[in-house]
Design a protein around this motif. Structure first.
Motif, PDB file in Angstrom:
ATOM      1  N   PRO A  22       0.826  -1.201   0.000  1.00  0.00           N
ATOM      2  CA  PRO A  22       0.000   0.000   0.000  1.00  0.00           C
ATOM      3  C   PRO A  22       0.867   1.260   0.000  1.00  0.00           C
ATOM      4  O   PRO A  22       2.020   1.218   0.445  1.00  0.00           O
ATOM      5  CB  PRO A  22      -0.788  -0.126   1.305  1.00  0.00           C
ATOM      6  CG  PRO A  22       0.138  -0.855   2.215  1.00  0.00           C
ATOM      7  CD  PRO A  22       0.865  -1.840   1.336  1.00  0.00           C
ATOM      8  N   THR A  23       0.302   2.345  -0.502  1.00  0.00           N
ATOM      9  CA  THR A  23       1.054   3.596  -0.552  1.00  0.00           C
ATOM     10  C   THR A  23       1.430   4.017   0.862  1.00  0.00           C
ATOM     11  O   THR A  23       0.562   4.170   1.727  1.00  0.00           O
ATOM     12  CB  THR A  23       0.219   4.699  -1.219  1.00  0.00           C
ATOM     13  OG1 THR A  23      -0.251   4.227  -2.485  1.00  0.00           O
ATOM     14  CG2 THR A  23       1.053   5.950  -1.411  1.00  0.00           C
ATOM     15  N   THR A  24       2.716   4.182   1.088  1.00  0.00           N
ATOM     16  CA  THR A  24       3.217   4.490   2.428  1.00  0.00           C
ATOM     17  C   THR A  24       4.299   5.559   2.354  1.00  0.00           C
ATOM     18  O   THR A  24       5.259   5.420   1.593  1.00  0.00           O
ATOM     19  CB  THR A  24       3.799   3.237   3.108  1.00  0.00           C
ATOM     20  OG1 THR A  24       2.798   2.201   3.140  1.00  0.00           O
ATOM     21  CG2 THR A  24       4.249   3.541   4.528  1.00  0.00           C
ATOM     22  N   ASP A  81      -2.883   4.420   8.895  1.00  0.00           N
ATOM     23  CA  ASP A  81      -2.060   3.750   9.902  1.00  0.00           C
ATOM     24  C   ASP A  81      -0.742   4.499  10.055  1.00  0.00           C
ATOM     25  O   ASP A  81      -0.183   5.005   9.075  1.00  0.00           O
ATOM     26  CB  ASP A  81      -1.774   2.301   9.508  1.00  0.00           C
ATOM     27  CG  ASP A  81      -3.032   1.449   9.504  1.00  0.00           C
ATOM     28  OD1 ASP A  81      -3.390   0.933  10.567  1.00  0.00           O
ATOM     29  OD2 ASP A  81      -3.656   1.317   8.423  1.00  0.00           O
ATOM     30  N   THR A 110       0.771   4.965   6.423  1.00  0.00           N
ATOM     31  CA  THR A 110       0.068   4.263   5.352  1.00  0.00           C
ATOM     32  C   THR A 110      -1.133   5.081   4.891  1.00  0.00           C
ATOM     33  O   THR A 110      -1.906   5.581   5.716  1.00  0.00           O
ATOM     34  CB  THR A 110      -0.393   2.878   5.831  1.00  0.00           C
ATOM     35  OG1 THR A 110       0.741   2.135   6.303  1.00  0.00           O
ATOM     36  CG2 THR A 110      -1.049   2.104   4.701  1.00  0.00           C
ATOM     37  N   SER A 157       6.414   5.343   9.531  1.00  0.00           N
ATOM     38  CA  SER A 157       5.702   4.927   8.314  1.00  0.00           C
ATOM     39  C   SER A 157       4.245   5.350   8.426  1.00  0.00           C
ATOM     40  O   SER A 157       3.584   5.062   9.426  1.00  0.00           O
ATOM     41  CB  SER A 157       5.793   3.410   8.132  1.00  0.00           C
ATOM     42  OG  SER A 157       7.141   2.994   8.031  1.00  0.00           O
ATOM     43  N   SER A 168       2.519   0.977  16.720  1.00  0.00           N
ATOM     44  CA  SER A 168       1.700   1.364  15.578  1.00  0.00           C
ATOM     45  C   SER A 168       0.302   1.708  16.058  1.00  0.00           C
ATOM     46  O   SER A 168      -0.119   1.325  17.157  1.00  0.00           O
ATOM     47  CB  SER A 168       1.649   0.243  14.539  1.00  0.00           C
ATOM     48  OG  SER A 168       1.058  -0.919  15.095  1.00  0.00           O
TER      49      SER A 168
END
Length: 200
Positions: free
Chosen positions: A136-138, A164, A179, A177, A154
């Motif tokens: 997924p785009t992160t 996320d 998401t 990170s 997280s």
């Protein structure tokens, strides 16, 4: 002439570019407290119908719970003529439109989300690099570790766009990170210890 009376609760917004979004006072939402309250719906509109002999509204008393659990009341003086045919409404509809404002923290990092912007604050760590991963785009941002303690955590935001957030400890840096819920372009601007990500 018929009168409609709206008792409005006003949420105070934060302008990312006019003030520091991490200066959080009691009027602003606390993300973690609301995560514990997910069973309760947000106020949109409630109404009460007064009896036919009502002619003037003198005041409205609001009883509310603070972030620390204590209970307070606030009285709004009205002293105006009313038409009993129409209900008295209390609404927070404008706030619902901006309900995506969120504050939370993981380790030394504080986060603030609003619409298509995501801010990170950490006075202890500097950005080393940032890049985008697909599927997924992160958005990945590496921060200096400076011999800081190991940490892995997280959080799912339950919101659109930034779904996320995680913090992981590497040997020489921390990796944040973020998401996303789809494909976006992003930009990152830093000022002092605050880093603002904008997506489109």
């Amino acid at each position: 002439m018929r009168y409609r009376l709206f008792a409005l609760l006003v949420c105070f917004g934060v302008n990312l570019f006019g003030s520091n979004p991490f200066t959080i006072d009691a009027n602003q939402r606390d993300f973690q407290a609301q995560q514990k309250n997910t069973g309760k719906k947000f106020l949109q509109t409630e109404s009460i119908q007064l009896p036919s002999n009502a002619r003037e509204l003198k005041s409205v008393t609001l009883k509310y719970q603070n972030i620390d659990g204590s209970i307070d009341t606030r009285e709004l003086l009205i002293d105006k003529t009313i038409d009993w045919h129409y209900p008295i409404r209390i609404t927070q509809e404008n706030a619902i439109a901006n309900i995506s404002r969120r504050y939370f923290s993981l380790n030394d990092f504080e986060f603030f989300m609003e619409g298509a912007t995501f801010s990170i604050n950490s006075g202890k760590h500097k950005i080393i690099r940032h890049f985008l991963l697909p599927s997924p785009t992160t958005i990945v941002i590496d921060f200096s570790r400076d011999r800081g303690a190991g940490y892995t955590g997280s959080l799912g935001t339950g919101e659109h766009i930034f779904t996320d957030v995680s913090v992981d400890t590497k040997e020489t840096f921390y990796r944040v990170s973020i998401t996303l819920d789809g494909t976006y372009k992003y930009s990152l601007k830093s000022k002092n210890n605050t880093h603002v990500i904008s997506v489109q």
